[in-house]
Design an enzyme around this catalytic site. Structure first.
Site, short mmCIF file in Angstrom:
data_model
loop_
_atom_site.label_atom_id
_atom_site.label_comp_id
_atom_site.label_asym_id
_atom_site.label_seq_id
_atom_site.Cartn_x
_atom_site.Cartn_y
_atom_site.Cartn_z
N LYS A 77 16.54 1.69 20.72
CA LYS A 77 16.15 0.76 21.79
C LYS A 77 14.66 0.92 22.07
CE LYS A 77 17.50 -0.79 26.44
NZ LYS A 77 18.33 -0.52 27.64
N SER A 152 21.28 -4.27 29.26
CA SER A 152 20.00 -4.57 28.66
C SER A 152 19.86 -4.10 27.20
CB SER A 152 18.89 -3.89 29.48
OG SER A 152 19.01 -2.49 29.42
N SER A 176 23.95 -0.69 31.08
CA SER A 176 23.22 -1.29 29.96
C SER A 176 23.60 -0.78 28.57
CB SER A 176 21.71 -1.10 30.15
OG SER A 176 21.23 -2.01 31.11
#
Ligand SMILES: [Zn+2]
Lengths: 498, 99, 502
Positions: A77, A152, A176
């Site tokens: 990420k 997210s 997330s």
């Protein structure tokens, strides 16, 4: 090969059936093939990935003892700093920034020989539940490209779900990791707060943020968990205790005699019928495996969403103050005679997206004098009540469960104009963050009404992360045998040739 | 029904150092009503005597020893600088006085 | 209307509040492991933490906590069993995070006091300065303003930032309001800062160099009409970088306030900057629109809860209070007031005491350090402690003189040698071949030679004009290359010329 589990790839590498370079190439090919549709990655560095892979192959050839994930590709990420690699947290304000240092998670991955393929898309600064808030455009759900993968950490989840990487790292501030795992039919774990170092994790909400693993199976996820967890003296909130034996738990997978608590407040109204149905089915399976299902009451969870949307914006309003165009990142508005102050104002206007600005303003309000007690102060007290609810519930059950997300993957654009509707996507995941405990989402099947994945959430007390894997592995095994394979094998082919 | 006026949003935006157009101010002001209603639920309960939690794990006294470790090189430190001069970060003229 | 200080104090009573910032002398910064060494090349002492790079996290320096507790104890404070860091949010380019990690409602030390004594018209008088709180925070970077007026922020075209100082541990010591000092307010404030400096120096927690900014004072001043209990509006004067400036700044602000009030104007609540050259203050940022700092508990740091046993251990290690120590040494060494003041002024108390503890006579030790050695230090523009001569060396020299192995004059050569790096006093004596001529025969030969050469002078002495002997003694000393004991020469010379020596 790319559809294998990380555990299987690890075995193949160990046996010499494939090299890490070959395995990495296969994944880079897959990315080239499907990522134009999925848009999971913001940055792919094939050359660097192949170099890392070659180094692992060389180590293996020289007889060096390697960890189980050495040579396995991974998607990272973009919220984690990686030295020399563009790191943006999905924000235009950090476009082009290359950190001069590695986050602890990246350092641990490198030390374990994990091959980092690239950086994945995310909601800007991890603020969002759909990855639509990325400054670089949305990621698309591999199950249905008209839908969001959640967020997210949507890029990481989509990458694993689309077989672009067997493993990925995400971060979970309000759900997330778990929510996108649920929406893309994979496994995602938010470890106990303090179990994985936050050093180098670009902060959204410091008291809630936690990096964690994604995998397509419970065991794969556990293997990655073990690599990234552990005490870090550079993070003052890092827990100085041995990493729970998550891999062993994922291998044992036994629920006989365990008490599983169903949280009354996290079901019913607002939960899609197919989500509820798959959840109930999983409960029956756990009962049939010898677990005792009990109902638990957590009355203050009703206020969790409100507390979260005060605490996280408050902390973010302060955490994001450093993006000021002085030392790094974007700088705009530098016309003749412009002051530092006006350059800050104009850069923050241009560099931050709508949702980030909304949360900064909300947080600034909640902390401002005269409102602090009513908003931020009250939210911190609600947090105490939620912790107490969990404490009590964990005296009645070994783990607690709920659907991960009240709904399955929603259409791109469906909620992006309605912040409150979007915030509700995290209603079941947020209490874990507020209490600093750990949670897992694993696939519970497809909702009948839309044929989209449903996530089953398991929660355990702080530093009892192994319980997630123990229960998750048991449920996974039963479901896989029922389905005749992992749920992910039912995902559409995306037109990929390989 | 909570609300936040356009001027209040403007004041907050100034505190947060975000330039905002008139349209943005008005738009945010109109959105804040429902957002504040949602978060104001934290005030529904009687919270008297409830302790505030700022850290999810009950930890104390986490310190490091007073030992110097190597710093970044100046090149690394300045590697992201939008502008630099004489090994320093170059920034536009600063209007306000320091604290 | 221009007022005199006497006009001001006839009508108004000043109320003071003092905030002192102290840079601790830890090796590494408050929240990261960068060096705190003063004067490094720009941006060579920075890291992801003190540059506030995305993702970096602070970790508290244990030594800084210990030093702060020591300060709290020395200022008679309570030590909080539980305290927390908080973020103070405001944007400023020299502050990388755009918030300062500080302490807000839970400072580590609170409720203390410091007693200071000043000379008043009625003799020495003690004032008690109450301490509100002592808390930890971090320093900011330094900016260099380019273009426009030299180095000034106003009119500069742009600024250059160096973050070497960003994150240096700071301790802020805040007094409660100090009423009742009347016309002595400036002296009391100065005495307080001086006492604080001595306390901190005694604790060895800071360099306390006001000129380098390791000790900085902000002075809050307001006036109220004598007899009234309504507090006036205060101004906060920054940049007060010497003890003398503390006094001048407060005096100046008292006059400025009184002039405004007498003219029926209002004192603005604002920050003012003291200007060393004029002794006046100029207006800075107005605080009418008070900045909203949005303090909240620092989520990246956990609470500080010092164990009671640790606090007691630190309390037991507390050094003697500077005021008591000064009194004790003055009595023990029988130092006259003026000399005591000179010693304190020269910052020589520690070094003289150390020399005395090594066996030297207090007066001799003091004379060496404040005389010859201070002279050399001044020449070299170094502090006494920066010279290579140590209390041990001085004690050895004093001992050699006492044993008659060196004359004062020879001892000065030895001091020179030690400072020049030629070794210990005995090594210098050996290397330079310095020794007292103790052989009376050799001395008598020299005396006879000199008396023959200067027969006229010798006759004067013979005829009872003893002061004339000085020239002869000098010549004998020269003849013996300064290695003779002047007292012995005098004795022998006067005997030789038929005069009693005493
Ligand atoms: Zn540093």
């Amino acid at each position: 090969m790319i559809k294998n589990t990380a555990a299987q790839m690890s075995a193949s590498l160990a046996k010499g059936e494939i090299t890490s370079v070959e395995l990495t190439k296969l994944h880079l090919d897959r990315i080239a093939d499907v990522d134009p549709k999925v848009k999971a990655f913001l940055h792919v560095d094939g050359e660097s990935a192949l170099n890392q892979a070659a180094a692992v192959d060389a180590d293996r050839a020289s007889g060096k003892k390697l960890g189980p994930l050495a040579g396995i590709p991974l998607a990272l990420k973009d919220v984690l700093a990686q030295q020399g690699v563009p790191t943006t947290a999905g924000s235009k304000i950090l476009q082009g920034w290359k950190p001069p240092y590695d986050s602890t998670v990246v350092a641990k991955l490198k030390a374990a020989g994990v091959v980092i393929l690239g950086k994945t898309n995310m909601d800007e600064f991890a603020m969002g539940s759909s990855t639509e808030n990325s400054g670089y455009g949305p990621t698309f759900n591999p199950w249905d490209l008209t839908r969001t993968p959640g967020g997210s950490s949507g890029g990481s989840a989509a990458a694993v779900s689309a077989f672009e990487a067997p493993l990925a790292i995400g971060s979970d501030t309000g759900g997330s990791i778990r929510q996108p795992a649920a929406l893309t039919g994979i496994v995602g774990v938010r470890p106990t707060y303090g179990a994985v170092s936050r050093y180098g994790l670009i902060a959204y909400s410091s008291s809630l943020d936690q990096a964690g693993p994604f995998g397509r199976t419970v065991l794969d996820t556990a293997m990655l968990h073990e690599v990234i967890a552990g005490h870090d003296p550079r993070d003052a909130t890092s827990i100085n205790a041995p990493v729970p034996a998550v891999v062993a738990a994922a291998k044992s997978g036994d629920v006989k005699g365990l008490k599983i608590g169903v949280i009354k407040q996290l079901q019913g109204d607002g939960y899609q019928s197919g989500v509820q149905a798959r959840f109930n089915e999983s409960l029956e399976i756990l009962a049939s495996l010898g677990a005792e299902i009990v109902q638990v009451d957590c009355p203050s969870f009703e206020y969790a969403l409100a507390a979260y949307y005060l605490i996280a914006p408050s902390e973010c309003s302060s955490n994001l103050a450093r993006f000021d165009a002085m030392r790094y990142g974007l700088r705009t508005g530098e016309s003749d005679g412009a002051s530092a102050e006006s350059v800050m104002n104009s850069t923050r206007e241009a560099g931050f997206g709508r949702e980030v600005k909304r949360r900064i303003i909300l947080g600034t309000y909640a902390l401002s004098s005269g409102y602090y007690d009513a908003y931020y102060g009250s939210a911190q007290k609600i947090r105490t009540l939620i912790i107490e609810d969990y404490k009590k519930a964990f005296t009645q059950a070994d783990v607690l469960v709920s659907p991960t997300s009240p709904i399955t993957a929603f259409k791109i654009g469906e909620k992006s104009e309605d912040p409150i509707a979007m915030y509700l996507a995290d209603v079941a995941t947020i209490p874990v963050n507020l209490a600093g405990i750990c949670g897992m989402s694993l696939p519970a099947g497809l909702a009948e009404e839309d044929n989209l994945p449903v996530g089953f959430q398991i929660m355990a007390p702080a530093m009892q992360d192994q319980r997630l894997y123990q229960v998750g592995a048991a449920l996974e095994a039963a479901l896989v045998s029922k389905w005749g394979g992992h749920l992910i094998s039912k995902a559409p082919a995306l037109g990929g040739a390989k | 029904m909570s609300s936040l006026s356009r001027d209040e949003v403007a004041k907050l935006a100034a505190l947060a150092r975000i330039e905002m157009s008139e349209a943005e101010l008005v738009n945010l002001s109109s959105q804040f009503g429902s957002i504040l209603d949602a978060v104001a639920r934290v005030q529904e309960l009687n919270l008297e005597g409830v302790k505030a939690t700022s850290h999810p794990q009950p930890m104390e006294n986490i310190f490091r020893e007073d030992v110097v470790q190597p710093s970044l090189t100046p090149d690394q430190a300045l590697s992201g600088a939008p502008a630099q001069e004489e090994q320093r970060f170059r920034v536009p003229q600063i209007l306000g006085e320091a604290e | 209307m221009a007022l005199s200080y006497d006009d001001v104090i006839a009508k108004y009573e000043p109320v003071l509040g003092l905030e002192v910032h102290v840079e601790l002398n830890t090796e590494s910064k408050m929240f990261c492991s960068c060096s705190t060494t003063f004067g490094g090349e720009p941006n060579t002492q920075t890291c992801p933490v003190c540059l506030a790079l995305p993702g970096a996290l602070p970790v508290v320096n244990a030594k800084a906590i210990e030093s702060t507790i020591k300060i709290g104890l020395a200022l008679n404070c309570q030590i909080a069993p539980h305290s927390r860091f908080a973020r103070k949010n405001y944007f400023y380019p020299d502050m990388p995070k755009n918030f300062q990690i500080s302490q807000y409602d839970e400072p580590i030390c609170f409720d203390g006091f410091v007693d200071v004594e000043i000379e008043t018209d009625e003799g020495p008088k003690q004032f008690r300065i109450e301490i509100e709180r002592v808390h930890m925070e971090e320093d900011t970077g330094k900016s260099l303003h380019v273009g426009g007026a030299t180095g000034r922020i106003h009119g500069a075209e742009y600024s250059l930032l160096d973050y070497n100082r960003a994150g240096i541990p700071l301790v802020e010591i805040v007094t409660k309001i100090v009423p009742g000092t009347g016309k002595y307010a400036p002296e009391v404030a100065k005495a307080y800062v001086a006492e604080l400096r001595d306390i901190l120096r005694g604790l060895k927690v800071s360099d306390v160099k006001m000129e380098q900014g390791s000790l900085r004072c902000d002075a809050n001043v307001s006036l109220r009409l004598i007899g009234s209990d309504v507090l006036g509006t205060r101004s906060e004067t920054k940049n007060v970088n010497s003890l003398r400036s503390v006094e001048r700044a407060i005096r100046g602000e008292m006059i400025r306030h009184a002039e405004l009030l007498n003219d029926g104007k209002k004192v603005k609540q604002e920050t003012r900057h003291f200007q060393e050259d004029t002794g006046l203050t100029r207006s800075g940022r107005s605080k009418e629109q008070a900045e909203d700092y949005r303090y909240f508990p620092e989520p990246d740091l956990v609470p500080v809860a010092p164990a009671a046993a640790w606090i007691e251990e630190l309390r037991a290690q507390q050094p003697e209070r500077p005021s008591l120590r000064r009194k004790r040494l003055k009595e023990q060494w029988a130092v006259p007031d003026k000399e005591m003041a000179a010693m304190i002024n020269a910052d020589a108390l520690d070094i003289v005491e150390e020399t005395v503890l090594l066996g030297a006579d207090p007066t001799k030790a003091r004379t060496w350090w404040l005389g010859e050695i201070s002279r050399i230090a001044n020449e070299k523009e170094l502090a006494l402690t920066e010279l290579s001569i140590t209390p041990k060396d001085v004690a050895a020299i004093v001992a050699l003189v006492a044993a008659g192995e060196l004359t004062d004059k020879l001892a000065r050569q030895v001091v020179d040698g030690v400072i020049a790096g030629e070794g210990t006093p005995s090594e210098v004596v050996a290397k330079r071949g310095i020794k007292v001529v103790n052989d009376d025969g050799a001395l008598m030969a020299a005396i006879e030679k000199v008396c023959a050469e200067q027969a006229e002078t010798a006759d004067k002495v013979r005829n009872g004009h003893v002061p004339a002997a000085g020239a002869l003694i000098g010549a004998v000393m020269k003849e013996t290359k300064g290695q003779a004991d002047a007292a012995r020469v005098r004795e022998l010379l006067l005997g030789h010329l038929g005069q009693a020596s005493n």
